[in-house]
Design an enzyme around this catalytic site. Sequence first.
Site, PDB file in Angstrom:
ATOM      1  CB  THR A  69     -10.034   0.510  -0.825  1.00  0.00           C
ATOM      2  OG1 THR A  69      -9.976   0.124  -2.195  1.00  0.00           O
ATOM      3  CG2 THR A  69     -10.959   1.703  -0.658  1.00  0.00           C
TER       4      THR A  69
ATOM      5  CB  SER B 275      -3.601  -5.308  -1.860  1.00  0.00           C
ATOM      6  OG  SER B 275      -4.823  -5.986  -1.877  1.00  0.00           O
ATOM      7  CB  ALA B 276      -3.421 -10.612   0.064  1.00  0.00           C
ATOM      8  CG  HIS B 277      -6.746  -8.586  -4.647  1.00  0.00           C
ATOM      9  ND1 HIS B 277      -7.184  -8.389  -5.927  1.00  0.00           N
ATOM     10  CD2 HIS B 277      -6.483  -7.363  -4.141  1.00  0.00           C
ATOM     11  CE1 HIS B 277      -7.202  -7.083  -6.168  1.00  0.00           C
ATOM     12  NE2 HIS B 277      -6.778  -6.456  -5.106  1.00  0.00           N
TER      13      HIS B 277
ATOM     14  CB  CYS C  57     -16.798   2.030 -24.599  1.00  0.00           C
ATOM     15  SG  CYS C  57     -16.757   3.280 -25.844  1.00  0.00           S
TER      16      CYS C  57
END
Lengths: 211, 388
Positions: B76, B204-206, B327
């Site tokens: 982000t 990103s690392a995660h 949903c």
Amino acid sequence: MKFPYTEKVLEHFKNPRNVGKIENPDGKGLEGSPACGDMVAVYLQVNPDTQVIEDIKFESYGCASNIATASIITELAKGKTIAEAKKITWQEATEELGGLPPVKAHCSVLAVEGLRSAIRDYEEKHGLVSEKEPTTVDIVRSRLKHVMNPMAGLDIVRTEIVTKIEVNDGVVRVLLDLPSNHQFAAAIKEDLIEKIESLWDVKEVNVVFTE
Amino acid sequence: MFDKMIYIDNSASTRLDERVMDAMKPYYFETYAVATSEFGYSMGIEAKEGLEQARESIASSLGASAEEIVFTSGETESSNMAIKGVCAALKKKKGEHIIVSKIEDFPVLNTAKSLEKKGYTVDYISVDAEGNVNLEELKSKIRSDTVLVSIQHANQEIGTLQDLNTIAKICKEKDVLLHTDATHSYTRVPIDVVKTPVDMISISAHTIHGPRGVGALYIRKGTPIEKWMDGGYQETNRRGGLENIPGAVGFAKAVELVTPKENEFLSSLRDYTIKRVFDEIPHVTLNGNKTQRTPQNANITFHYVEGESMTLHLDMRGFAVSTGSACFSRSLEASHVILGIGGDHERAHGSIRFTFGRYNSMEDVDAVVDAIKEVVSQLRAISPLYNK
């Protein structure tokens, strides 16, 4: 395990009651919620002498709360007269389940609508419906009480999102106190249009946001 | 508590690899000083070395040089920094027009929307039924005042890989900067910035068994970009804020641990899932590109049933997967990706995303497909749309 649902919701979700179809039902209702894409079908078998709902079944194309609320509605309605069953509200259904996450309240509204539309179908088939009424501001308002404000889990009339309703020659205009880029704007608009455009004399529905 | 849980949602996030933890630990307990200059004290100098080594390895994984890598807090932040930073730098020189694809993940999509509110014009490029960006449309939308094109490398939900080489070529020819969000392809499908002239890359690392809250932005040397966060002089004055050294070290370790062999293994899990589902369950649709997709992603719509019901049933059986159904989302909105590939509400309603990681096995695939077979037939039995 951590679920956002009560034990009772999970129990009805895992083992829904009165599931399936009734062949040649006395009344049938199919309702859909464009807010989330769910659908529910309700089938009735009514005793013509006593007007008692002797059998009721449902089918669901929806999420866990859709299945659970439809299941509980069939339990609540079974054995009641159609006049009594008509009075079942989505709040009662929600209470019976021990509550629902606010964002899922529209599921119980959908289940109640499925039941009511099956009852209406029964009444129409059996000559129990009075003359068609022209749409008025009051009729629109009462329909809008079934459009959920997912932020509150209550309808958009009660939560004062509806600021004005105009009905003019088949054109319905609804003013909302909500910016058009709000997280729920699109879902509320879709749901609202669906609820109003099905009125027999409505030709056009306009939803006006604050910006 | 979740020992028995079979986790197949690795594009949401992943379990940390113990070896990553081991690499990070010394930077919490031994070399915990902030990075100092070479004139600082020795613990700070050593911490700085750890940080710079991590930067070197991230850079070399992209074919870049170390000074082209800025560490951030994740996808982000990287995408916000890339887009807003370039827009701020080029506003007066070039204009206020940017281009993104319709199926970008929220960091890019909502950055674009936020710029739109500030007066920028944004073109959202459409994709075909498999999620491939319409290249002709992209070409036609680039204008003289276009500041930036931001098109993802791989899609977060359906795994479709974009033809980044062609996109980069188009942008070079039209002399416009290109940013790509490569969070979901990084290390799984290599990008080499020497061969592919992309100007900025968010990673990103995660998503690769690294720590959460760490990412990076590759910024090609010479790219005009304004300082992102005001603060200290960190990251060669491109991003203020104390460096997350353990995070950066863990990120580099996570990158090192991904091997081509592992990526092949993930593809085999993906292919086996798709094969079993298509062989054994009727009325299913594969979402995304059939061949050009990330090794870890299988996204399938099970028609006539709804996704949140499926994921809840699967959860109760011990499986974690996700769905594009409205949903399932807090905003009650169906997946913009599935709607973007021309799918209707119904297609999103019954979509399930399986994303595999290091700790999955063929047995997991068998178990989840067995479970989903039961769940789907159970839910179809009560569906008013399914013709029994």
